[in-house]
Motif scaffolding. Structure first.
Motif, PDB file in Angstrom:
ATOM      1  N   LEU A 281      -8.626  -0.377   1.539  1.00 58.59           N
ATOM      2  CA  LEU A 281      -8.594  -0.068   0.107  1.00 58.59           C
ATOM      3  C   LEU A 281      -8.789  -1.319  -0.746  1.00 58.59           C
ATOM      4  O   LEU A 281      -9.472  -1.269  -1.778  1.00 58.59           O
ATOM      5  CB  LEU A 281      -7.285   0.634  -0.249  1.00 58.59           C
ATOM      6  N   GLU A 282      -8.237  -2.430  -0.312  1.00 54.87           N
ATOM      7  CA  GLU A 282      -8.451  -3.674  -1.047  1.00 54.87           C
ATOM      8  C   GLU A 282      -9.920  -4.074  -1.018  1.00 54.87           C
ATOM      9  O   GLU A 282     -10.459  -4.573  -2.004  1.00 54.87           O
ATOM     10  CB  GLU A 282      -7.577  -4.793  -0.474  1.00 54.87           C
ATOM     11  N   ARG A 283     -10.583  -3.851   0.112  1.00 53.28           N
ATOM     12  CA  ARG A 283     -11.988  -4.220   0.272  1.00 53.28           C
ATOM     13  C   ARG A 283     -12.875  -3.540  -0.774  1.00 53.28           C
ATOM     14  O   ARG A 283     -13.854  -4.107  -1.224  1.00 53.28           O
ATOM     15  CB  ARG A 283     -12.474  -3.868   1.683  1.00 53.28           C
ATOM     16  N   ILE A 284     -12.527  -2.308  -1.162  1.00 50.28           N
ATOM     17  CA  ILE A 284     -13.349  -1.596  -2.143  1.00 50.28           C
ATOM     18  C   ILE A 284     -12.695  -1.580  -3.531  1.00 50.28           C
ATOM     19  O   ILE A 284     -13.129  -0.856  -4.420  1.00 50.28           O
ATOM     20  CB  ILE A 284     -13.683  -0.160  -1.679  1.00 50.28           C
TER      21      ILE A 284
ATOM     22  N   ARG B  56       1.128   4.859   6.190  1.00 46.80           N
ATOM     23  CA  ARG B  56      -0.217   5.113   5.641  1.00 46.80           C
ATOM     24  C   ARG B  56      -0.661   3.954   4.760  1.00 46.80           C
ATOM     25  O   ARG B  56      -1.784   3.469   4.872  1.00 46.80           O
ATOM     26  CB  ARG B  56      -0.225   6.417   4.846  1.00 46.80           C
ATOM     27  N   ILE B  57       0.211   3.502   3.888  1.00 43.16           N
ATOM     28  CA  ILE B  57      -0.126   2.393   2.994  1.00 43.16           C
ATOM     29  C   ILE B  57      -0.407   1.133   3.798  1.00 43.16           C
ATOM     30  O   ILE B  57      -1.398   0.432   3.557  1.00 43.16           O
ATOM     31  CB  ILE B  57       0.994   2.177   1.954  1.00 43.16           C
ATOM     32  N   GLU B  58       0.434   0.843   4.779  1.00 46.76           N
ATOM     33  CA  GLU B  58       0.249  -0.350   5.606  1.00 46.76           C
ATOM     34  C   GLU B  58      -1.087  -0.289   6.349  1.00 46.76           C
ATOM     35  O   GLU B  58      -1.823  -1.281   6.407  1.00 46.76           O
ATOM     36  CB  GLU B  58       1.401  -0.458   6.600  1.00 46.76           C
TER      37      GLU B  58
ATOM     38  N   SER C 127     -14.556   1.342   5.708  1.00 46.74           N
ATOM     39  CA  SER C 127     -13.396   1.173   6.575  1.00 46.74           C
ATOM     40  C   SER C 127     -13.859   1.030   8.017  1.00 46.74           C
ATOM     41  O   SER C 127     -14.840   1.647   8.438  1.00 46.74           O
ATOM     42  CB  SER C 127     -12.483   2.399   6.452  1.00 46.74           C
ATOM     43  N   ALA C 128     -13.149   0.239   8.782  1.00 47.24           N
ATOM     44  CA  ALA C 128     -13.451   0.099  10.206  1.00 47.24           C
ATOM     45  C   ALA C 128     -13.305   1.426  10.935  1.00 47.24           C
ATOM     46  O   ALA C 128     -13.871   1.613  12.013  1.00 47.24           O
ATOM     47  CB  ALA C 128     -12.539  -0.945  10.833  1.00 47.24           C
ATOM     48  N   SER C 129     -12.579   2.370  10.350  1.00 41.35           N
ATOM     49  CA  SER C 129     -12.396   3.671  10.995  1.00 41.35           C
ATOM     50  C   SER C 129     -13.723   4.411  11.160  1.00 41.35           C
ATOM     51  O   SER C 129     -13.859   5.225  12.073  1.00 41.35           O
ATOM     52  CB  SER C 129     -11.396   4.531  10.229  1.00 41.35           C
ATOM     53  N   ASN C 130     -14.719   4.118  10.329  1.00 39.99           N
ATOM     54  CA  ASN C 130     -16.026   4.758  10.481  1.00 39.99           C
ATOM     55  C   ASN C 130     -16.637   4.418  11.839  1.00 39.99           C
ATOM     56  O   ASN C 130     -17.107   5.311  12.551  1.00 39.99           O
ATOM     57  CB  ASN C 130     -16.973   4.340   9.350  1.00 39.99           C
ATOM     58  N   ARG C 131     -16.618   3.158  12.208  1.00 42.22           N
ATOM     59  CA  ARG C 131     -17.150   2.753  13.530  1.00 42.22           C
ATOM     60  C   ARG C 131     -16.333   3.392  14.649  1.00 42.22           C
ATOM     61  O   ARG C 131     -16.875   3.830  15.659  1.00 42.22           O
ATOM     62  CB  ARG C 131     -17.153   1.232  13.650  1.00 42.22           C
TER      63      ARG C 131
END
Length: 150
Positions: free
Chosen positions: A28-31, A20-22, A117-121
């Motif tokens: 998370l760093e982006r925000i 999960r962290i990886e 997050s790219a997960s939104n797209r």
């Protein structure tokens, strides 16, 4: 490409937290919110081995998925693919299986994603529709319809 799923057991928790962290670190760093302890706490606090499946690609541990009951369907609570395995269609394969299960049961599928997050797209591409947003997250639903069950 051979994708397989296997059940998790309680002793898998720390390894799942590491995945999960990886998988989340870049988002998370982006925000400005990367904190490994906090990133692991949510999974540690809600972990249920019975709802967790490992995702393996050609025998290598690529990620994991957690699907739980939700008030109006199923909740895709966690779907993490390690960065080295991303971009190979694994997430789409996992969603296909989750959708098949939900459609068989006549249930909606709910998911949340971290803003930016790219997960939104990824979720939008796979038919999820935004239902709400909060300070850090976007909530989505993929509604069951008879059309999905053909």
């Amino acid at each position: 490409m051979k994708v397989t799923f296997s059940a998790a057991i309680n002793s898998d928790l720390e390894g799942l937290i590491a995945i999960r962290i990886e998988a989340m670190q870049e988002s998370l760093e982006r925000i400005g919110r990367f904190d490994p302890a906090r990133a692991g706490a949510r999974l540690r606090d809600t972990f249920s081995a019975v709802h967790t499946r490992h995702i393996d690609l050609d025998g290598a541990r690529a990620g994991f998925v957690v699907v739980t009951a939700h008030a109006s369907g199923l909740k895709l609570d966690h779907l993490y693919i390690r960065p080295a395995f991303q971009g190979r269609g694994l997430g789409a394969n996992v969603l296909k299986l989750v959708f098949e299960e939900a459609d068989r049961l006549g249930l909606n599928v709910h998911v949340g994603a971290l803003k930016q997050s790219a997960s939104n797209r990824f979720y939008q591409r796979h038919g999820f529709v935004e239902t709400s947003t909060s300070e850090w997250d976007v909530e989505y639903v993929r509604a069951f319809t008879a059309l999905h069950n053909t």
